[in-house]
Design an enzyme around this catalytic site. Structure first.
Site, PDB file in Angstrom:
ATOM      1  N   CYS A 189     -27.835 -19.956  27.627  1.00  0.00           N
ATOM      2  CA  CYS A 189     -27.018 -18.754  27.379  1.00  0.00           C
ATOM      3  C   CYS A 189     -27.881 -17.512  27.582  1.00  0.00           C
ATOM      4  O   CYS A 189     -28.865 -17.308  26.869  1.00  0.00           O
ATOM      5  CB  CYS A 189     -26.426 -18.774  25.967  1.00  0.00           C
ATOM      6  SG  CYS A 189     -25.545 -17.241  25.598  1.00  0.00           S
ATOM      7  N   ASP A 240      -2.582 -18.920  22.742  1.00  0.00           N
ATOM      8  CA  ASP A 240      -3.264 -17.656  22.439  1.00  0.00           C
ATOM      9  C   ASP A 240      -2.304 -16.601  21.906  1.00  0.00           C
ATOM     10  O   ASP A 240      -2.623 -15.428  21.899  1.00  0.00           O
ATOM     11  CB  ASP A 240      -3.922 -17.066  23.697  1.00  0.00           C
ATOM     12  CG  ASP A 240      -5.252 -17.711  24.013  1.00  0.00           C
ATOM     13  OD1 ASP A 240      -5.689 -18.551  23.228  1.00  0.00           O
ATOM     14  OD2 ASP A 240      -5.843 -17.345  25.044  1.00  0.00           O
ATOM     15  N   CYS A 283     -29.302 -32.750  22.821  1.00  0.00           N
ATOM     16  CA  CYS A 283     -29.146 -31.856  23.981  1.00  0.00           C
ATOM     17  C   CYS A 283     -28.952 -30.427  23.513  1.00  0.00           C
ATOM     18  O   CYS A 283     -28.150 -30.147  22.626  1.00  0.00           O
ATOM     19  CB  CYS A 283     -27.945 -32.291  24.820  1.00  0.00           C
ATOM     20  SG  CYS A 283     -27.619 -31.188  26.205  1.00  0.00           S
ATOM     21  N   CYS A 334     -23.475 -28.194  30.759  1.00  0.00           N
ATOM     22  CA  CYS A 334     -23.131 -29.255  29.796  1.00  0.00           C
ATOM     23  C   CYS A 334     -22.945 -30.600  30.509  1.00  0.00           C
ATOM     24  O   CYS A 334     -22.098 -30.725  31.397  1.00  0.00           O
ATOM     25  CB  CYS A 334     -21.841 -28.868  29.064  1.00  0.00           C
ATOM     26  SG  CYS A 334     -21.301 -30.169  27.934  1.00  0.00           S
ATOM     27  N   CYS A 345     -23.472 -34.275  20.854  1.00  0.00           N
ATOM     28  CA  CYS A 345     -24.375 -33.520  21.724  1.00  0.00           C
ATOM     29  C   CYS A 345     -25.789 -34.066  21.561  1.00  0.00           C
ATOM     30  O   CYS A 345     -26.680 -33.707  22.324  1.00  0.00           O
ATOM     31  CB  CYS A 345     -24.366 -32.036  21.377  1.00  0.00           C
ATOM     32  SG  CYS A 345     -22.809 -31.240  21.746  1.00  0.00           S
ATOM     33  N   CYS A 401     -21.681 -12.653  22.859  1.00  0.00           N
ATOM     34  CA  CYS A 401     -21.088 -13.382  23.991  1.00  0.00           C
ATOM     35  C   CYS A 401     -20.549 -12.384  25.023  1.00  0.00           C
ATOM     36  O   CYS A 401     -19.787 -11.465  24.691  1.00  0.00           O
ATOM     37  CB  CYS A 401     -19.966 -14.287  23.485  1.00  0.00           C
ATOM     38  SG  CYS A 401     -19.192 -15.271  24.774  1.00  0.00           S
TER      39      CYS A 401
HETATM   40  C1  B12 Z   1     -11.609 -14.997  19.963  1.00  0.00           C
HETATM   41  C2  B12 Z   1     -11.806 -16.011  21.037  1.00  0.00           C
HETATM   42  C3  B12 Z   1     -12.975 -15.916  21.812  1.00  0.00           C
HETATM   43  C4  B12 Z   1     -14.167 -15.034  21.438  1.00  0.00           C
HETATM   44  C5  B12 Z   1     -15.119 -15.886  20.537  1.00  0.00           C
HETATM   45  C6  B12 Z   1     -14.894 -15.750  19.052  1.00  0.00           C
HETATM   46  C7  B12 Z   1     -15.451 -16.947  18.257  1.00  0.00           C
HETATM   47  N1  B12 Z   1     -15.630 -16.755  17.003  1.00  0.00           N
HETATM   48  O1  B12 Z   1     -15.675 -18.037  18.745  1.00  0.00           O
HETATM   49  C8  B12 Z   1     -14.828 -14.782  22.827  1.00  0.00           C
HETATM   50  C9  B12 Z   1     -14.228 -13.568  23.484  1.00  0.00           C
HETATM   51  C10 B12 Z   1     -16.333 -14.630  22.795  1.00  0.00           C
HETATM   52  C11 B12 Z   1     -14.362 -16.059  23.550  1.00  0.00           C
HETATM   53  C12 B12 Z   1     -15.041 -16.599  24.610  1.00  0.00           C
HETATM   54  C13 B12 Z   1     -14.618 -17.726  25.308  1.00  0.00           C
HETATM   55  N2  B12 Z   1     -13.463 -18.375  25.146  1.00  0.00           N
HETATM   56 CO1  B12 Z   1     -12.223 -17.989  23.701  1.00  0.00          CO
HETATM   57  N3  B12 Z   1     -10.964 -17.817  22.323  1.00  0.00           N
HETATM   58  C14 B12 Z   1     -10.848 -17.041  21.282  1.00  0.00           C
HETATM   59  C15 B12 Z   1      -9.606 -17.350  20.433  1.00  0.00           C
HETATM   60  C16 B12 Z   1      -8.493 -16.330  20.734  1.00  0.00           C
HETATM   61  C17 B12 Z   1      -9.890 -17.429  18.928  1.00  0.00           C
HETATM   62  C18 B12 Z   1     -11.129 -18.266  18.567  1.00  0.00           C
HETATM   63  C19 B12 Z   1     -11.750 -17.910  17.229  1.00  0.00           C
HETATM   64  O2  B12 Z   1     -12.173 -16.838  16.961  1.00  0.00           O
HETATM   65  N4  B12 Z   1     -11.843 -18.832  16.373  1.00  0.00           N
HETATM   66  C20 B12 Z   1     -12.492 -18.663  15.055  1.00  0.00           C
HETATM   67  C21 B12 Z   1     -13.204 -19.939  14.672  1.00  0.00           C
HETATM   68  C22 B12 Z   1     -13.781 -19.794  13.259  1.00  0.00           C
HETATM   69  O3  B12 Z   1     -12.283 -21.047  14.595  1.00  0.00           O
HETATM   70  P1  B12 Z   1     -12.033 -22.158  15.751  1.00  0.00           P
HETATM   71  O4  B12 Z   1     -11.678 -21.492  17.019  1.00  0.00           O
HETATM   72  O5  B12 Z   1     -11.052 -23.171  15.270  1.00  0.00           O
HETATM   73  O6  B12 Z   1     -13.439 -22.924  16.029  1.00  0.00           O
HETATM   74  C23 B12 Z   1     -14.383 -23.277  15.084  1.00  0.00           C
HETATM   75  C24 B12 Z   1     -13.914 -24.275  14.051  1.00  0.00           C
HETATM   76  O7  B12 Z   1     -13.109 -25.236  14.694  1.00  0.00           O
HETATM   77  C25 B12 Z   1     -15.237 -24.887  13.570  1.00  0.00           C
HETATM   78  N5  B12 Z   1     -15.176 -26.341  13.429  1.00  0.00           N
HETATM   79  C26 B12 Z   1     -16.046 -27.136  13.950  1.00  0.00           C
HETATM   80  N6  B12 Z   1     -15.802 -28.383  13.665  1.00  0.00           N
HETATM   81  C27 B12 Z   1     -14.735 -28.429  12.916  1.00  0.00           C
HETATM   82  C28 B12 Z   1     -14.095 -29.506  12.341  1.00  0.00           C
HETATM   83  C29 B12 Z   1     -12.977 -29.338  11.602  1.00  0.00           C
HETATM   84  C30 B12 Z   1     -12.319 -30.506  11.024  1.00  0.00           C
HETATM   85  C31 B12 Z   1     -12.506 -28.006  11.407  1.00  0.00           C
HETATM   86  C32 B12 Z   1     -11.297 -27.781  10.598  1.00  0.00           C
HETATM   87  C33 B12 Z   1     -13.179 -26.922  11.993  1.00  0.00           C
HETATM   88  C34 B12 Z   1     -14.317 -27.144  12.752  1.00  0.00           C
HETATM   89  O8  B12 Z   1     -16.185 -24.594  14.644  1.00  0.00           O
HETATM   90  C35 B12 Z   1     -15.502 -24.039  15.754  1.00  0.00           C
HETATM   91  C36 B12 Z   1     -16.401 -23.196  16.628  1.00  0.00           C
HETATM   92  O9  B12 Z   1     -16.952 -22.096  15.886  1.00  0.00           O
HETATM   93  C37 B12 Z   1      -9.242 -18.796  20.975  1.00  0.00           C
HETATM   94  C38 B12 Z   1      -7.748 -19.118  20.981  1.00  0.00           C
HETATM   95  C39 B12 Z   1      -7.313 -19.451  19.576  1.00  0.00           C
HETATM   96  N7  B12 Z   1      -6.238 -18.831  19.134  1.00  0.00           N
HETATM   97  O10 B12 Z   1      -7.937 -20.249  18.889  1.00  0.00           O
HETATM   98  C40 B12 Z   1      -9.842 -18.808  22.399  1.00  0.00           C
HETATM   99  C41 B12 Z   1     -10.502 -20.117  22.956  1.00  0.00           C
HETATM  100  C42 B12 Z   1     -11.379 -20.673  21.854  1.00  0.00           C
HETATM  101  N8  B12 Z   1     -11.351 -19.632  24.039  1.00  0.00           N
HETATM  102  C43 B12 Z   1     -11.376 -20.404  25.037  1.00  0.00           C
HETATM  103  C44 B12 Z   1     -12.188 -20.196  26.194  1.00  0.00           C
HETATM  104  C45 B12 Z   1     -11.862 -21.020  27.432  1.00  0.00           C
HETATM  105  C46 B12 Z   1     -13.240 -19.264  26.166  1.00  0.00           C
HETATM  106  C47 B12 Z   1     -14.364 -19.089  27.224  1.00  0.00           C
HETATM  107  C48 B12 Z   1     -14.855 -20.401  27.840  1.00  0.00           C
HETATM  108  C49 B12 Z   1     -13.861 -18.124  28.324  1.00  0.00           C
HETATM  109  C50 B12 Z   1     -14.908 -17.793  29.386  1.00  0.00           C
HETATM  110  N9  B12 Z   1     -15.103 -18.621  30.392  1.00  0.00           N
HETATM  111  O11 B12 Z   1     -15.505 -16.772  29.336  1.00  0.00           O
HETATM  112  C51 B12 Z   1     -15.458 -18.374  26.372  1.00  0.00           C
HETATM  113  C52 B12 Z   1     -16.405 -19.397  25.746  1.00  0.00           C
HETATM  114  C53 B12 Z   1     -17.385 -18.863  24.772  1.00  0.00           C
HETATM  115  C54 B12 Z   1     -17.854 -19.968  23.831  1.00  0.00           C
HETATM  116  N10 B12 Z   1     -18.965 -20.623  24.144  1.00  0.00           N
HETATM  117  O12 B12 Z   1     -17.170 -20.263  22.834  1.00  0.00           O
HETATM  118  C55 B12 Z   1     -10.535 -21.654  24.821  1.00  0.00           C
HETATM  119  C56 B12 Z   1     -11.467 -22.820  24.458  1.00  0.00           C
HETATM  120  C57 B12 Z   1     -11.176 -24.160  25.123  1.00  0.00           C
HETATM  121  C58 B12 Z   1     -12.198 -25.176  24.642  1.00  0.00           C
HETATM  122  N11 B12 Z   1     -12.566 -26.127  25.489  1.00  0.00           N
HETATM  123  O13 B12 Z   1     -12.640 -25.136  23.501  1.00  0.00           O
HETATM  124  C59 B12 Z   1      -9.591 -21.199  23.657  1.00  0.00           C
HETATM  125  C60 B12 Z   1      -9.177 -22.299  22.699  1.00  0.00           C
HETATM  126  C61 B12 Z   1      -8.319 -20.575  24.321  1.00  0.00           C
HETATM  127  C62 B12 Z   1      -7.337 -21.626  24.840  1.00  0.00           C
HETATM  128  N12 B12 Z   1      -6.092 -21.526  24.431  1.00  0.00           N
HETATM  129  O14 B12 Z   1      -7.632 -22.511  25.592  1.00  0.00           O
HETATM  130  N13 B12 Z   1     -13.257 -16.567  22.989  1.00  0.00           N
END
Ligand code: B12
Length: 312
Positions: A200, A131, A193, A249, A190, A216
């Site tokens: 939520c 993070d 499901c 889940c 999924c 969220c």
């Molecule tokens: C900002 C943030 C949040 C924001 C959400 C913003 C958002 N857009 O999702 C808020 C504050 C709401 C949040 C909440 C939570 N978060 Co948070 N959050 C982050 C953070 C810092 C950035 C995530 C982000 O904005 N990504 C932007 C999106 C566009 O990119 P992404 O993360 O890679 O995900 C997307 C892409 O991968 C895309 N995708 C799908 N399939 C594929 C396939 C390929 C090939 C590719 C390239 C992309 C792709 O879909 C994904 C989902 O949208 C990360 C840490 C990090 N630096 O990544 C933690 C992180 C995602 N959070 C985490 C956690 C634990 C939580 C919570 C469970 C905490 C809680 N208990 O309250 C909740 C869960 C909410 C939920 N259902 O997602 C964990 C997730 C672990 C996991 N199993 O996934 C992370 C990874 C932190 C960590 N280091 O462990 N979070």
């Protein structure tokens, strides 16, 4: 480029740290990171997450020009303690599972430091991310075969479910393309499901694996820095974070528990009683949240969250 011996030695170092779920991928290209970032810009981003608007998220290589590969990790944090949906019916509030133990940032960093030192000793460059670096951790986890993105937006690993923390070490080793294993990019696992989407309480899940961060609860009760805005959603019983989309889940049923005792709830943080919290002053709350991720919101913030739950 790595040779097999290097990979074997990295795996040996990981296993020594009791890290059992890991993967390797090449550093995402500008096209990959920029398209994720652009997509994110078109969603509603609440003020608490405005850092995601910074351009560097679309081009993280700017910070690590030498980066070639990433070693990714998933560390389980599940415990035997009951779910929020079972215990918050009465006079209790919920501190989410990922946050009621020791601050995971510190624990993961400690583990990854040893991996970093190992790489430095071998003559490679290395940088730890938990993070703490502008990289979308779920997408690099998918790329390296750690799991798939579920309908709840979270990375789900078939062996450990979604109660996992992600961490990475960025290196200048470029990995063989073939090492980017089994990347599964959709939520077909999924199947039909829809439990998380239906459960939520603020309707923040879109159903396609993406989250509307402006709905969220965690965007407010975790990430907000100052007084809560008037349009913050109902927190229900969630004092810090929210676990509902993970609790319902099926992938989280009967999954291995964390082997790190530090992720078990700290005294006073497992489903605390509202009455007990209301009796505490700021200094006592400060003490209660010491060493946990709740420090992010701070004692004042936690008191504001509680006020909102009680509508005081
Ligand atoms: C900002 C943030 C949040 C924001 C959400 C913003 C958002 N857009 O999702 C808020 C504050 C709401 C949040 C909440 C939570 N978060 Co948070 N959050 C982050 C953070 C810092 C950035 C995530 C982000 O904005 N990504 C932007 C999106 C566009 O990119 P992404 O993360 O890679 O995900 C997307 C892409 O991968 C895309 N995708 C799908 N399939 C594929 C396939 C390929 C090939 C590719 C390239 C992309 C792709 O879909 C994904 C989902 O949208 C990360 C840490 C990090 N630096 O990544 C933690 C992180 C995602 N959070 C985490 C956690 C634990 C939580 C919570 C469970 C905490 C809680 N208990 O309250 C909740 C869960 C909410 C939920 N259902 O997602 C964990 C997730 C672990 C996991 N199993 O996934 C992370 C990874 C932190 C960590 N280091 O462990 N979070």
């Amino acid at each position: 480029m790595h040779n097999d011996k290097t990979i074997d030695r990295i795996i040996f170092a990981l296993e020594k740290e009791n890290i059992k779920t890991f993967g390797f991928c090449n550093f995402p290209s500008f096209e990959e990171t920029n398209s994720l970032w652009q997509r994110l810009q078109s969603s509603e981003i609440p003020l608490s997450l405005s850092y995601l608007r910074k351009k560097v998220w679309g081009n993280p290589k700017e910070f690590v020009t030498w980066a070639r590969g990433i070693i990714t990790f998933a560390i389980p944090y599940n415990t035997t303690f009951e779910n929020s949906i079972e215990v918050t019916k009465s006079d209790r509030v919920w501190v989410s599972r990922y946050s009621y133990g020791d601050d995971y940032h510190l624990i993961l960093r400690k583990k990854l430091k040893l991996i970093k030192h190992f790489l430095l000793q071998e003559g490679f460059k290395a940088r730890i991310c938990v993070d703490s670096f502008p990289i979308f951790e779920r997408s690099v986890a998918v790329k390296s075969g750690l799991g798939f993105i579920g309908r709840n937006g979270l990375l789900i690993n078939e062996m450990i479910g979604s109660y996992l923390f992600l961490g990475e070490v960025i290196t200048d080793i470029s990995f063989d393309e073939n090492i980017e294993l089994k990347a599964v990019s959709d939520n077909r696992f999924c199947s039909k499901c829809n439990r998380c989407v239906d459960a939520c309480p603020t309707k923040a899940l879109k159903g396609d694996g993406s989250v509307n961060p402006s709905k969220c609860i965690s965007s407010y009760n975790v990430e907000w820095r100052r007084e809560l805005p008037l349009n913050a959603p109902n927190f229900f019983k969630n004092l810090f974070g929210c676990d509902i989309c993970q609790e319902v889940c099926p992938y989280n049923r009967k999954k291995p528990l964390t082997e790190e005792s530090c992720f078990k709830p700290k005294k006073g943080l497992y489903a605390p009683r509202i009455g007990d919290l209301l009796k505490m002053d700021e200094i006592e709350i400060e003490k209660l949240i010491e060493g946990t991720s709740l420090k992010r919101r701070g004692a004042k913030g936690i008191m504001n969250n509680l006020k909102k739950i009680c509508s005081l």
